[in-house]
Design an enzyme around this catalytic site. Structure first.
Site, PDB file in Angstrom:
ATOM      1  N   LYS A 206       0.777  -1.311   0.010  1.00 50.26           N
ATOM      2  CA  LYS A 206      -0.015   0.061  -0.139  1.00 50.26           C
ATOM      3  C   LYS A 206       0.808   1.354  -0.086  1.00 50.26           C
ATOM      4  CE  LYS A 206      -4.529  -0.820   2.170  1.00 50.26           C
ATOM      5  NZ  LYS A 206      -4.497  -2.384   1.696  1.00 50.26           N
TER       6      LYS A 206
ATOM      7  N   ASP B 103      -1.647  -2.066  -3.898  1.00 48.47           N
ATOM      8  CA  ASP B 103      -3.194  -2.017  -3.745  1.00 48.47           C
ATOM      9  C   ASP B 103      -3.616  -0.431  -4.313  1.00 48.47           C
ATOM     10  OD1 ASP B 103      -2.705  -4.218  -2.127  1.00 48.47           O
ATOM     11  OD2 ASP B 103      -3.521  -3.543  -0.451  1.00 48.47           O
TER      12      ASP B 103
ATOM     13  N   ARG C 169      -5.255  -6.158 -10.968  1.00 47.72           N
ATOM     14  CA  ARG C 169      -6.218  -6.723  -9.977  1.00 47.72           C
ATOM     15  C   ARG C 169      -7.452  -5.953  -9.778  1.00 47.72           C
ATOM     16  NH1 ARG C 169      -4.651  -5.594  -4.351  1.00 47.72           N
ATOM     17  NH2 ARG C 169      -2.977  -6.915  -4.496  1.00 47.72           N
TER      18      ARG C 169
ATOM     19  N   HIS D 154     -15.085 -12.349  -4.067  1.00 51.51           N
ATOM     20  CA  HIS D 154     -15.853 -13.556  -3.599  1.00 51.51           C
ATOM     21  C   HIS D 154     -17.284 -13.705  -3.919  1.00 51.51           C
ATOM     22  CE1 HIS D 154     -13.233 -11.407  -0.481  1.00 51.51           C
ATOM     23  NE2 HIS D 154     -12.699 -12.440  -0.455  1.00 51.51           N
TER      24      HIS D 154
HETATM   25  P1  FDA Z   1     -19.336  -8.295  -2.062  1.00 55.25           P
HETATM   26  O1  FDA Z   1     -19.117  -7.599  -1.125  1.00 55.25           O
HETATM   27  O2  FDA Z   1     -20.529  -8.236  -3.058  1.00 55.25           O
HETATM   28  O3  FDA Z   1     -19.239  -9.892  -1.458  1.00 55.25           O
HETATM   29  C1  FDA Z   1     -19.689 -11.156  -2.205  1.00 55.25           C
HETATM   30  C2  FDA Z   1     -19.953 -12.096  -1.019  1.00 55.25           C
HETATM   31  O4  FDA Z   1     -18.457 -12.522  -0.662  1.00 55.25           O
HETATM   32  C3  FDA Z   1     -20.781 -11.850  -0.223  1.00 55.25           C
HETATM   33  O5  FDA Z   1     -22.301 -12.129  -0.229  1.00 55.25           O
HETATM   34  C4  FDA Z   1     -20.304 -12.976   1.034  1.00 55.25           C
HETATM   35  O6  FDA Z   1     -20.592 -14.141   0.865  1.00 55.25           O
HETATM   36  C5  FDA Z   1     -18.885 -12.847   0.766  1.00 55.25           C
HETATM   37  N1  FDA Z   1     -17.913 -11.685   1.503  1.00 55.25           N
HETATM   38  C6  FDA Z   1     -17.550 -10.638   0.942  1.00 55.25           C
HETATM   39  N2  FDA Z   1     -16.887  -9.778   2.006  1.00 55.25           N
HETATM   40  C7  FDA Z   1     -16.740 -10.548   3.091  1.00 55.25           C
HETATM   41  C8  FDA Z   1     -16.547 -10.208   4.417  1.00 55.25           C
HETATM   42  N3  FDA Z   1     -15.708  -9.364   4.580  1.00 55.25           N
HETATM   43  N4  FDA Z   1     -16.888 -11.422   5.287  1.00 55.25           N
HETATM   44  C9  FDA Z   1     -17.472 -12.515   5.036  1.00 55.25           C
HETATM   45  N5  FDA Z   1     -17.877 -12.694   3.591  1.00 55.25           N
HETATM   46  C10 FDA Z   1     -17.556 -11.584   2.743  1.00 55.25           C
HETATM   47  N6  FDA Z   1     -10.227  -3.128  -2.090  1.00 55.25           N
HETATM   48  C11 FDA Z   1      -9.635  -1.857  -2.629  1.00 55.25           C
HETATM   49  O7  FDA Z   1     -10.139  -1.233  -2.417  1.00 55.25           O
HETATM   50  N7  FDA Z   1      -8.190  -2.096  -2.998  1.00 55.25           N
HETATM   51  C12 FDA Z   1      -7.525  -3.165  -3.097  1.00 55.25           C
HETATM   52  O8  FDA Z   1      -6.377  -3.056  -3.482  1.00 55.25           O
HETATM   53  C13 FDA Z   1      -8.004  -4.215  -2.663  1.00 55.25           C
HETATM   54  N8  FDA Z   1      -7.299  -5.563  -2.866  1.00 55.25           N
HETATM   55  C14 FDA Z   1      -7.935  -6.529  -2.761  1.00 55.25           C
HETATM   56  C15 FDA Z   1      -7.172  -7.789  -2.888  1.00 55.25           C
HETATM   57  C16 FDA Z   1      -7.829  -9.031  -2.967  1.00 55.25           C
HETATM   58  C17 FDA Z   1      -7.342 -10.309  -3.131  1.00 55.25           C
HETATM   59  C18 FDA Z   1      -9.567  -9.082  -2.690  1.00 55.25           C
HETATM   60  C19 FDA Z   1     -10.169 -10.184  -2.797  1.00 55.25           C
HETATM   61  C20 FDA Z   1      -9.954  -7.998  -2.329  1.00 55.25           C
HETATM   62  C21 FDA Z   1      -9.647  -6.750  -2.317  1.00 55.25           C
HETATM   63  N9  FDA Z   1      -9.986  -5.535  -1.990  1.00 55.25           N
HETATM   64  C22 FDA Z   1      -9.374  -4.283  -2.413  1.00 55.25           C
HETATM   65  C23 FDA Z   1     -11.343  -5.434  -1.538  1.00 55.25           C
HETATM   66  C24 FDA Z   1     -12.543  -5.415  -2.559  1.00 55.25           C
HETATM   67  O9  FDA Z   1     -12.528  -4.069  -3.016  1.00 55.25           O
HETATM   68  C25 FDA Z   1     -13.795  -5.665  -1.751  1.00 55.25           C
HETATM   69  O10 FDA Z   1     -14.122  -4.497  -0.689  1.00 55.25           O
HETATM   70  C26 FDA Z   1     -13.985  -6.887  -1.057  1.00 55.25           C
HETATM   71  O11 FDA Z   1     -13.306  -7.977  -2.109  1.00 55.25           O
HETATM   72  C27 FDA Z   1     -15.499  -7.532  -0.843  1.00 55.25           C
HETATM   73  O12 FDA Z   1     -16.186  -7.274  -2.192  1.00 55.25           O
HETATM   74  P2  FDA Z   1     -16.735  -8.769  -3.036  1.00 55.25           P
HETATM   75  O13 FDA Z   1     -15.923  -8.562  -4.075  1.00 55.25           O
HETATM   76  O14 FDA Z   1     -16.187  -9.902  -2.313  1.00 55.25           O
HETATM   77  O15 FDA Z   1     -18.050  -8.605  -3.324  1.00 55.25           O
END
Ligand code: FDA
Length: 311
Positions: free
Chosen positions: A103, A137, A186, A229
């Site tokens: 970061k 990031d 990413r 996810h």
């Molecule tokens: P969404 O929030 O819609 O979730 C989809 C499903 O995933 C949910 O229904 C639930 O089942 C599960 N889920 C998601 N979050 C959960 C939690 N905290 N606890 C339990 N279950 C959960 N952001 C950013 O701004 N800058 C960055 O550099 C990064 N880097 C990064 C790296 C990697 C490898 C990942 C996976 C994520 C990031 N993020 C990030 C975070 C990203 O922006 C986002 O906030 C999270 O991934 C949650 O969003 P989803 O895409 O999972 O979708």
């Protein structure tokens, strides 16, 4: 996020800024217990031990030292040394070969772009010496210009440096066209509380933009890490990549440590590449609040633990 989910998420993130809430979470056993679900531990050795366990079940890994908004130059220097140690540890374990993700506000970005570059450059050189994958990031919208500028410099010095792009930000659809060909991207939804004029506010809009951005960057030949996810988005990507010869050579799924472990192993069981982002370190509070805000059920888990243990 639906409209009401968005409001709950914003309220949790605002509440988390209060000092009393912070000390309730960081200073109590239930608070630290919730953190252990999402954070590998406080040391690099803890993170490497998790990376090894993940490797045993067919998952790739990526190390991230927790912390952000570092103000003191000496502190940024210490972070730089920690990242160099992470690259050393990664090189010493070629069988698991974890990537490293940084970061930029940990490395002096709030001071100036040049101060940050002075810290980032040795990390890039070390990653190149070791042939490691290095990712940057993306933080809140006010850092995007500087992050893209530094990612471009780093990528020009060593092509295995990539950067995160947030589907929540309106500008991302233009930003991706300015990335150098072959830059690893990413793709994430975006974890920060952003004003409406710069970011989409509903889950429907963010998800639609995620799919559009994936289609754009994949068609332009970038290596893409699909960091979500969200089963629907994952399935959409899988179907699209399956139809393209050699597509899986440059697409990987990525998820966070402690989130949807079932989905991580399901995808790996289908021989799809899955990498887990492993946060470690003592500065876990801001990271934890973003994870709690993404899923209010996590907050109820914390509160019920707190009530139970205080009885
Ligand atoms: P969404 O929030 O819609 O979730 C989809 C499903 O995933 C949910 O229904 C639930 O089942 C599960 N889920 C998601 N979050 C959960 C939690 N905290 N606890 C339990 N279950 C959960 N952001 C950013 O701004 N800058 C960055 O550099 C990064 N880097 C990064 C790296 C990697 C490898 C990942 C996976 C994520 C990031 N993020 C990030 C975070 C990203 O922006 C986002 O906030 C999270 O991934 C949650 O969003 P989803 O895409 O999972 O979708």
């Amino acid at each position: 996020m639906g409209l009401s989910t968005g409001v709950v998420r914003a309220s949790i993130l605002r509440l988390a800024h209060h000092r009393s809430v912070r000390s309730l979470v960081t200073g109590t056993r239930p608070g630290r217990a919730v953190a252990t679900r999402f954070v590998a531990g406080e040391t690099l050795a803890d993170a490497m031990s998790v990376a090894r366990d993940l490797s045993d079940v067919g998952l790739l890994s990526m190390l991230n030292l927790l912390g952000e908004d570092v103000e003191e130059p000496e502190q940024a220097l210490r972070v730089r040394e920690s990242y160099l140690s992470a690259l050393d540890a990664s090189a010493a374990a070629p069988d698991i070969d974890p990537a490293v993700s940084v970061k930029l506000t940990q490395l002096g970005l709030d001071d100036s772009i040049e101060a940050c570059w002075a810290n980032l450059r040795p990390i890039v050189v070390s990653a190149e010496d070791r042939g490691s994958l290095l990712m940057i990031d993306m933080e809140s919208h006010r850092y995007v210009d500087a992050t893209l500028e530094l990612a471009a410099r780093a990528h020009a010095a060593y092509p295995r440096v990539g950067v995160a792009i947030q589907a929540a930000l309106r500008r991302s659809e233009t930003d991706v066209f300015a990335l150098a060909p072959g830059t690893r991207i990413r793709l994430v939804k975006g974890a920060y509380l952003e004003p409406e004029d710069v970011a989409f506010t509903t889950k429907r809009e963010v998800d639609a933009n995620f799919s559009r951005l994936f289609a754009t960057v994949f068609a332009r030949g970038h290596p893409v890490d699909v960091a979500t996810h969200d089963p629907k988005l994952i399935e959409g990507v899988r179907a699209r990549v399956d139809g393209v010869e050699g597509g899986w050579g440059r697409v990987e799924f990525q998820m966070l440590y402690g989130v949807r472990r079932d989905l991580q192993s399901q995808l790996a069981g289908r021989d799809l590449p899955v990498r887990v982002y492993i946060p470690y370190g003592t500065e876990w509070y801001p990271y934890l609040t973003r994870r709690l805000a993404e899923r209010p059920a996590n907050v109820w888990f914390f509160v019920s633990n707190l009530v139970r243990t205080s009885r």
